[in-house]
Design a protein around this motif. Structure first.
Motif, PDB file in Angstrom:
ATOM      1  N   ILE A 166       0.741  -0.888   0.159  1.00 21.98           N
ATOM      2  CA  ILE A 166       0.117  -0.316  -0.090  1.00 21.98           C
ATOM      3  C   ILE A 166       0.998   1.312  -0.141  1.00 21.98           C
ATOM      4  CG2 ILE A 166      -1.429   1.581   1.032  1.00 21.98           C
ATOM      5  CD1 ILE A 166      -2.868  -1.388   2.885  1.00 21.98           C
ATOM      6  N   GLU A 167       1.832   1.293   0.774  1.00 22.10           N
ATOM      7  CA  GLU A 167       2.927   2.447   1.206  1.00 22.10           C
ATOM      8  C   GLU A 167       3.697   3.012  -0.614  1.00 22.10           C
ATOM      9  OE1 GLU A 167       6.367   4.230   3.738  1.00 22.10           O
ATOM     10  OE2 GLU A 167       5.851   2.074   3.818  1.00 22.10           O
ATOM     11  N   THR A 168       3.562   1.549  -1.267  1.00 16.52           N
ATOM     12  CA  THR A 168       4.750   2.217  -2.459  1.00 16.52           C
ATOM     13  C   THR A 168       3.621   1.959  -3.096  1.00 16.52           C
ATOM     14  OG1 THR A 168       6.067   0.612  -1.718  1.00 16.52           O
ATOM     15  CG2 THR A 168       6.078   0.418  -4.192  1.00 16.52           C
ATOM     16  N   CYS A 169       2.449   1.801  -3.230  1.00 15.28           N
ATOM     17  CA  CYS A 169       1.410   2.670  -4.255  1.00 15.28           C
ATOM     18  C   CYS A 169       1.197   3.376  -3.771  1.00 15.28           C
ATOM     19  CB  CYS A 169      -0.114   1.239  -4.061  1.00 15.28           C
ATOM     20  SG  CYS A 169       0.467  -0.294  -5.130  1.00 15.28           S
ATOM     21  N   LEU A 170       0.736   4.350  -3.063  1.00 12.02           N
ATOM     22  CA  LEU A 170       0.968   5.373  -2.982  1.00 12.02           C
ATOM     23  C   LEU A 170       1.745   6.620  -3.171  1.00 12.02           C
ATOM     24  CD1 LEU A 170      -1.364   4.956   0.768  1.00 12.02           C
ATOM     25  CD2 LEU A 170      -1.938   5.572  -1.099  1.00 12.02           C
ATOM     26  N   LYS A 171       3.131   6.097  -2.689  1.00 13.17           N
ATOM     27  CA  LYS A 171       4.051   7.172  -3.304  1.00 13.17           C
ATOM     28  C   LYS A 171       3.744   6.999  -4.768  1.00 13.17           C
ATOM     29  CE  LYS A 171       7.558   6.125   1.104  1.00 13.17           C
ATOM     30  NZ  LYS A 171       8.563   5.123   1.109  1.00 13.17           N
ATOM     31  N   GLU A 172       3.927   6.026  -5.241  1.00 15.18           N
ATOM     32  CA  GLU A 172       3.997   5.941  -7.505  1.00 15.18           C
ATOM     33  C   GLU A 172       2.590   7.142  -7.140  1.00 15.18           C
ATOM     34  OE1 GLU A 172       5.221   1.815  -7.785  1.00 15.18           O
ATOM     35  OE2 GLU A 172       7.217   2.183  -7.046  1.00 15.18           O
ATOM     36  N   ARG A 199      -1.149   7.935   9.854  1.00 19.34           N
ATOM     37  CA  ARG A 199       0.426   8.553   9.209  1.00 19.34           C
ATOM     38  C   ARG A 199       1.199   8.836   8.167  1.00 19.34           C
ATOM     39  NH1 ARG A 199       3.319   3.125  13.408  1.00 19.34           N
ATOM     40  NH2 ARG A 199       2.615   3.930  15.314  1.00 19.34           N
ATOM     41  N   TRP A 200       0.659   7.538   6.944  1.00 18.47           N
ATOM     42  CA  TRP A 200       0.956   8.592   5.986  1.00 18.47           C
ATOM     43  C   TRP A 200       0.514  10.151   5.871  1.00 18.47           C
ATOM     44  CZ3 TRP A 200       3.555   6.910   1.838  1.00 18.47           C
ATOM     45  CH2 TRP A 200       3.062   8.085   0.156  1.00 18.47           C
ATOM     46  N   TYR A 201      -1.005   9.870   6.183  1.00 14.54           N
ATOM     47  CA  TYR A 201      -1.717  11.615   5.625  1.00 14.54           C
ATOM     48  C   TYR A 201      -0.954  12.996   7.224  1.00 14.54           C
ATOM     49  CZ  TYR A 201      -4.904  15.279   5.898  1.00 14.54           C
ATOM     50  OH  TYR A 201      -5.254  16.701   5.940  1.00 14.54           O
ATOM     51  N   ASN A 203       2.236  12.645   7.665  1.00  8.34           N
ATOM     52  CA  ASN A 203       4.061  13.012   6.812  1.00  8.34           C
ATOM     53  C   ASN A 203       3.494  13.194   5.435  1.00  8.34           C
ATOM     54  OD1 ASN A 203       5.181  11.413   9.132  1.00  8.34           O
ATOM     55  ND2 ASN A 203       4.679   9.801   8.838  1.00  8.34           N
ATOM     56  N   TRP A 204       3.103  13.200   4.548  1.00 11.23           N
ATOM     57  CA  TRP A 204       2.707  13.101   3.224  1.00 11.23           C
ATOM     58  C   TRP A 204       1.907  14.173   2.626  1.00 11.23           C
ATOM     59  CZ3 TRP A 204       6.358  11.807   0.323  1.00 11.23           C
ATOM     60  CH2 TRP A 204       7.851   9.599   0.985  1.00 11.23           C
ATOM     61  N   LEU A 205       0.834  14.142   3.406  1.00 10.93           N
ATOM     62  CA  LEU A 205      -0.829  14.723   2.901  1.00 10.93           C
ATOM     63  C   LEU A 205      -0.573  16.428   4.413  1.00 10.93           C
ATOM     64  CD1 LEU A 205      -3.114  12.314   2.264  1.00 10.93           C
ATOM     65  CD2 LEU A 205      -1.380  13.175   0.351  1.00 10.93           C
ATOM     66  N   LEU A 206      -0.619  16.274   5.162  1.00 12.57           N
ATOM     67  CA  LEU A 206      -1.265  16.978   6.059  1.00 12.57           C
ATOM     68  C   LEU A 206      -0.103  18.507   5.524  1.00 12.57           C
ATOM     69  CD1 LEU A 206      -2.779  18.241   8.482  1.00 12.57           C
ATOM     70  CD2 LEU A 206      -1.044  16.913   9.880  1.00 12.57           C
ATOM     71  N   PRO A 207       1.155  18.235   5.286  1.00  4.14           N
ATOM     72  CA  PRO A 207       1.899  19.382   5.193  1.00  4.14           C
ATOM     73  C   PRO A 207       1.878  20.107   4.056  1.00  4.14           C
ATOM     74  CG  PRO A 207       3.474  17.848   5.723  1.00  4.14           C
ATOM     75  CD  PRO A 207       2.251  16.900   5.419  1.00  4.14           C
ATOM     76  N   ASN A 208       0.210  19.676   3.192  1.00  4.73           N
ATOM     77  CA  ASN A 208       0.532  20.470   2.087  1.00  4.73           C
ATOM     78  C   ASN A 208      -0.976  20.811   1.549  1.00  4.73           C
ATOM     79  OD1 ASN A 208       3.200  19.844   0.552  1.00  4.73           O
ATOM     80  ND2 ASN A 208       2.401  17.877   0.011  1.00  4.73           N
ATOM     81  N   THR A 209      -1.749  20.463   3.427  1.00  7.09           N
ATOM     82  CA  THR A 209      -3.024  20.733   3.023  1.00  7.09           C
ATOM     83  C   THR A 209      -3.450  21.570   3.992  1.00  7.09           C
ATOM     84  OG1 THR A 209      -5.386  19.980   3.172  1.00  7.09           O
ATOM     85  CG2 THR A 209      -3.915  18.843   3.753  1.00  7.09           C
ATOM     86  N   HIS A 210      -4.755  22.537   4.020  1.00  8.12           N
ATOM     87  CA  HIS A 210      -4.704  22.778   5.951  1.00  8.12           C
ATOM     88  C   HIS A 210      -5.491  22.060   6.814  1.00  8.12           C
ATOM     89  CE1 HIS A 210      -2.224  26.400   4.573  1.00  8.12           C
ATOM     90  NE2 HIS A 210      -2.887  26.482   3.192  1.00  8.12           N
ATOM     91  N   GLU A 211      -6.387  21.238   6.033  1.00  7.80           N
ATOM     92  CA  GLU A 211      -7.864  20.004   6.829  1.00  7.80           C
ATOM     93  C   GLU A 211      -7.615  19.440   6.437  1.00  7.80           C
ATOM     94  OE1 GLU A 211     -11.160  22.565   3.330  1.00  7.80           O
ATOM     95  OE2 GLU A 211     -11.017  22.283   5.777  1.00  7.80           O
TER      96      GLU A 211
END
Length: 257
Positions: A166-172, A199-201, A203-211
């Motif tokens: 899942i992590e690999t496919c999310l990254k790609e 944790r994925w959210y 680490n990877w998505l939260l820094p690029n969004t405000h909510e």
């Protein structure tokens, strides 16, 4: 005179003899045995039918062998013990409950003014679009998940208990976070996959969004059995051709309403 095959009889999971054994322990034992059962259709005891185009109303009237509709369904040969251990929705459906039984709100002694039952927020849905067992001598489950592109990944996680794929496919970018999340909610999967996605959210998505996305406002601390807060009819997008199937066996199956 031809005798019709005996219909599948739903059974509880775990069986009464194993009722005192924690599901976590059962899951760990199954994970250890996963290499023996993964992609072994000859040992499978159930079939999962996933519509992949969001057109289950019309496609349910056609055979999967019809060339014009061959891409409208994904059929997977799996094992009920694995599915029932990790998914409360599948555990309930294989146990004989209807989808409406599983999403029906339970009465509570006191209701919070700031929260609403997820079941009460479930959008009205025709019975033909609800997950249900099809007439068969063995379990054949019609399962219209919100995001068919990521269902293989979650099934792999159900068998092995590892989120690496899942992590690999999310990254790609093969699958997207919200699609995986909706499937997790819909299937009522256990807390461990929710922790990973949380944790994925962060680490990877939260820094690029405000909510947080609207699809899961209180998700990461919630381990409810079944969540109907998803778009249960799925989307109309085609399955990404890069979506990995990881060798899961498929076979033709005829759907009957």
């Amino acid at each position: 005179m031809m005798v019709s095959p005996k219909s599948f009889t739903p059974r509880p999971f775990p069986l009464p003899a194993l009722a005192d054994i924690p599901l976590e322990y059962i899951a760990q034992q199954l994970h250890d045995l996963a290499p023996l059962y993964w992609n072994r259709p000859e040992t499978a005891d159930c079939t999962i039918v996933v519509p992949i185009n969001g057109h289950s109303r019309s496609s349910s009237r056609h055979r999967a062998t019809d060339p014009s509709h061959v891409a409208s369904h994904l059929t997977l040969q799996l094992h009920t013990d694995y599915l029932c251990t990790k998914s409360s929705l599948l555990r309930g459906l294989f146990g004989g409950y209807s989808y409406l039984d599983l999403v029906k709100p339970e009465p509570k002694p006191s209701a919070s003014s700031s929260s609403t039952s997820r079941a009460s927020r479930c959008l009205p849905m025709p019975s033909s679009l609800q997950p249900h067992l099809l007439p068969s001598s063995r379990p054949v489950l019609f399962l219209p998940v919100p995001d068919p592109r990521s269902i293989h990944l979650l099934i792999h996680w159900i068998y092995f208990g590892k989120s690496d794929l899942i992590e690999t496919c999310l990254k790609e970018g093969v699958v997207d976070w919200e699609g995986v999340t909706r499937n997790v909610e819909y299937l009522g999967l256990t807390t461990d996959i929710k922790v990973f996605l949380g944790r994925w959210y962060d680490n990877w998505l939260l820094p690029n969004t405000h909510e947080r996305p609207v699809c899961c406002p209180q998700w990461f601390s919630d381990d409810s059995d079944v969540d109907s807060d998803s778009e249960l009819e799925g989307d109309d997008s085609e399955v990404d051709e890069r979506s990995p199937e990881y060798g899961l066996a498929e076979e033709e199956v005829e759907l009957s309403s």
